[in-house]
Design a protein around this motif. Sequence first.
Motif, PDB file in Angstrom:
ATOM      1  N   UNK A 140       0.532  -0.944   0.009  1.00 61.65           N
ATOM      2  CA  UNK A 140      -0.234  -0.211  -0.208  1.00 61.65           C
ATOM      3  C   UNK A 140       0.764   1.458  -0.308  1.00 61.65           C
ATOM      4  N   UNK A 141       0.222   2.084  -0.662  1.00 61.76           N
ATOM      5  CA  UNK A 141       1.251   3.757  -0.993  1.00 61.76           C
ATOM      6  C   UNK A 141       0.823   4.212   0.486  1.00 61.76           C
ATOM      7  N   UNK A 142       2.086   4.790   0.358  1.00 61.25           N
ATOM      8  CA  UNK A 142       1.761   6.360   1.683  1.00 61.25           C
ATOM      9  C   UNK A 142       2.315   7.106   0.903  1.00 61.25           C
ATOM     10  N   UNK A 143       1.536   7.945   0.564  1.00 58.50           N
ATOM     11  CA  UNK A 143       2.025   9.657  -0.231  1.00 58.50           C
ATOM     12  C   UNK A 143       1.162  10.884   0.191  1.00 58.50           C
ATOM     13  N   UNK A 166       9.975  12.152  -3.307  1.00 64.94           N
ATOM     14  CA  UNK A 166       9.045  13.608  -3.534  1.00 64.94           C
ATOM     15  C   UNK A 166       9.313  13.681  -4.840  1.00 64.94           C
ATOM     16  N   UNK A 167       8.210  14.690  -5.304  1.00 66.85           N
ATOM     17  CA  UNK A 167       8.579  14.965  -6.840  1.00 66.85           C
ATOM     18  C   UNK A 167       7.762  15.953  -6.824  1.00 66.85           C
ATOM     19  N   UNK A 168       9.954  16.572  -8.011  1.00 65.08           N
ATOM     20  CA  UNK A 168       9.655  17.826  -7.854  1.00 65.08           C
ATOM     21  C   UNK A 168       9.133  18.781  -9.344  1.00 65.08           C
ATOM     22  N   UNK A 169       9.201  17.882  -9.725  1.00 64.37           N
ATOM     23  CA  UNK A 169       8.741  18.254 -11.354  1.00 64.37           C
ATOM     24  C   UNK A 169       8.570  16.933 -12.407  1.00 64.37           C
ATOM     25  N   UNK A 170       6.832  17.451 -12.507  1.00 63.32           N
ATOM     26  CA  UNK A 170       6.545  15.913 -13.728  1.00 63.32           C
ATOM     27  C   UNK A 170       5.758  15.411 -13.385  1.00 63.32           C
ATOM     28  N   UNK A 171       5.365  14.079 -13.907  1.00 60.99           N
ATOM     29  CA  UNK A 171       5.280  12.954 -13.818  1.00 60.99           C
ATOM     30  C   UNK A 171       5.216  11.763 -13.613  1.00 60.99           C
ATOM     31  N   UNK A 172       5.102  10.780 -12.761  1.00 63.42           N
ATOM     32  CA  UNK A 172       5.389   9.805 -13.050  1.00 63.42           C
ATOM     33  C   UNK A 172       4.554   8.408 -12.404  1.00 63.42           C
ATOM     34  N   UNK A 173       4.922   7.671 -12.780  1.00 58.88           N
ATOM     35  CA  UNK A 173       4.027   6.062 -12.769  1.00 58.88           C
ATOM     36  C   UNK A 173       5.152   5.113 -11.795  1.00 58.88           C
ATOM     37  N   UNK A 174       4.519   4.676 -10.270  1.00 55.43           N
ATOM     38  CA  UNK A 174       4.718   4.083  -9.537  1.00 55.43           C
ATOM     39  C   UNK A 174       4.501   2.543  -9.169  1.00 55.43           C
ATOM     40  N   UNK A 175       5.430   1.191  -9.478  1.00 56.99           N
ATOM     41  CA  UNK A 175       4.378   0.099  -9.740  1.00 56.99           C
ATOM     42  C   UNK A 175       5.058   0.033  -8.270  1.00 56.99           C
ATOM     43  N   UNK A 176       4.473  -0.389  -6.823  1.00 57.01           N
ATOM     44  CA  UNK A 176       4.873  -0.829  -5.855  1.00 57.01           C
ATOM     45  C   UNK A 176       3.880  -1.802  -5.514  1.00 57.01           C
ATOM     46  N   UNK A 177       4.874  -3.361  -5.271  1.00 55.05           N
ATOM     47  CA  UNK A 177       4.222  -4.287  -4.701  1.00 55.05           C
ATOM     48  C   UNK A 177       3.165  -4.323  -5.273  1.00 55.05           C
ATOM     49  N   UNK A 178       3.207  -4.668  -6.928  1.00 48.62           N
ATOM     50  CA  UNK A 178       1.962  -4.461  -7.600  1.00 48.62           C
ATOM     51  C   UNK A 178       0.609  -3.555  -7.786  1.00 48.62           C
ATOM     52  N   UNK A 179       0.593  -2.612  -7.099  1.00 47.99           N
ATOM     53  CA  UNK A 179      -0.185  -1.193  -6.895  1.00 47.99           C
ATOM     54  C   UNK A 179       0.135  -0.475  -8.076  1.00 47.99           C
ATOM     55  N   UNK A 180      -0.192   0.153  -8.516  1.00 51.51           N
ATOM     56  CA  UNK A 180       0.628   1.495  -9.481  1.00 51.51           C
ATOM     57  C   UNK A 180      -0.428   2.717  -8.860  1.00 51.51           C
ATOM     58  N   UNK A 181       1.011   3.404  -9.101  1.00 51.89           N
ATOM     59  CA  UNK A 181       0.130   5.187  -8.338  1.00 51.89           C
ATOM     60  C   UNK A 181       0.975   5.912  -9.279  1.00 51.89           C
ATOM     61  N   UNK A 203       9.039   1.209   1.779  1.00 55.73           N
ATOM     62  CA  UNK A 203       9.851   0.202   2.372  1.00 55.73           C
ATOM     63  C   UNK A 203      10.048  -1.266   1.581  1.00 55.73           C
ATOM     64  N   UNK A 204      11.366  -1.444   2.943  1.00 55.92           N
ATOM     65  CA  UNK A 204      12.035  -2.920   1.869  1.00 55.92           C
ATOM     66  C   UNK A 204      11.534  -4.253   2.086  1.00 55.92           C
ATOM     67  N   UNK A 205      12.135  -4.588   0.931  1.00 55.56           N
ATOM     68  CA  UNK A 205      11.496  -5.727   0.170  1.00 55.56           C
ATOM     69  C   UNK A 205      10.918  -6.181  -0.174  1.00 55.56           C
ATOM     70  N   UNK A 206      10.085  -4.806  -0.553  1.00 54.96           N
ATOM     71  CA  UNK A 206       8.783  -5.114  -1.746  1.00 54.96           C
ATOM     72  C   UNK A 206       9.632  -4.824  -3.363  1.00 54.96           C
ATOM     73  N   UNK A 207       8.799  -5.137  -4.471  1.00 53.32           N
ATOM     74  CA  UNK A 207       9.083  -4.589  -5.523  1.00 53.32           C
ATOM     75  C   UNK A 207       8.682  -3.267  -6.164  1.00 53.32           C
ATOM     76  N   UNK A 208       9.998  -2.704  -6.444  1.00 54.19           N
ATOM     77  CA  UNK A 208       9.075  -1.074  -7.105  1.00 54.19           C
ATOM     78  C   UNK A 208       9.942  -0.773  -8.715  1.00 54.19           C
ATOM     79  N   UNK A 209       8.689  -0.407  -9.183  1.00 59.86           N
ATOM     80  CA  UNK A 209      10.004   0.069 -10.628  1.00 59.86           C
ATOM     81  C   UNK A 209       9.095   1.803 -10.944  1.00 59.86           C
ATOM     82  N   UNK A 210       9.513   2.724 -11.515  1.00 55.92           N
ATOM     83  CA  UNK A 210       9.124   3.758 -12.116  1.00 55.92           C
ATOM     84  C   UNK A 210       9.214   4.426 -13.044  1.00 55.92           C
TER      85      UNK A 210
END
Length: 164
Positions: free
Chosen positions: A1-4, A71-86, A97-104
Amino acid sequence: MFDDTRINSSSSNKINNNFDKYYTLNGIRYRILVSGNQTQNSYSLIEANFPSGEEYEIPLHIRSREAVVVYVLEGEFVFVYNNETKKANQGMVLKFEIDLSLCYKKLNDNNEGKLLFLYIPAGFENFFKDLERLNVTNFKTFSDGDPILLQLLENNYGWRFIFD
């Protein structure tokens, strides 16, 4: 789960420092703003500058040693964290957090993007220095090339890249 969290900021707020050294990987320029040797290895702070022109992506990976606040300073990004997309844009803060998959990746190839990474604890900032020393400028070196180098870096930094 994302903490944003969303933080209001103006683009006129700049980080003043004496760090003019950039490390480039896959066209993304990284700058170490605060290293672990300045914080008794409790944290490090890294700025990542994504140029316009294409949607730059950081491959899927798992970190076993540090939590990361982005922290997103500029632009638009997509993060996939532990199979959740944000999707995330300027002013958003995300915690991974540690030990969970991440790509962006950066979205919208017409705009630049800039992220600020807080690594807790410090240590990962040295990854960029090692890549420069080894003349690695592209993730393809790992996925298509040198599995021994990849394994050494993964063992040294507690990261595991997952390439398709």
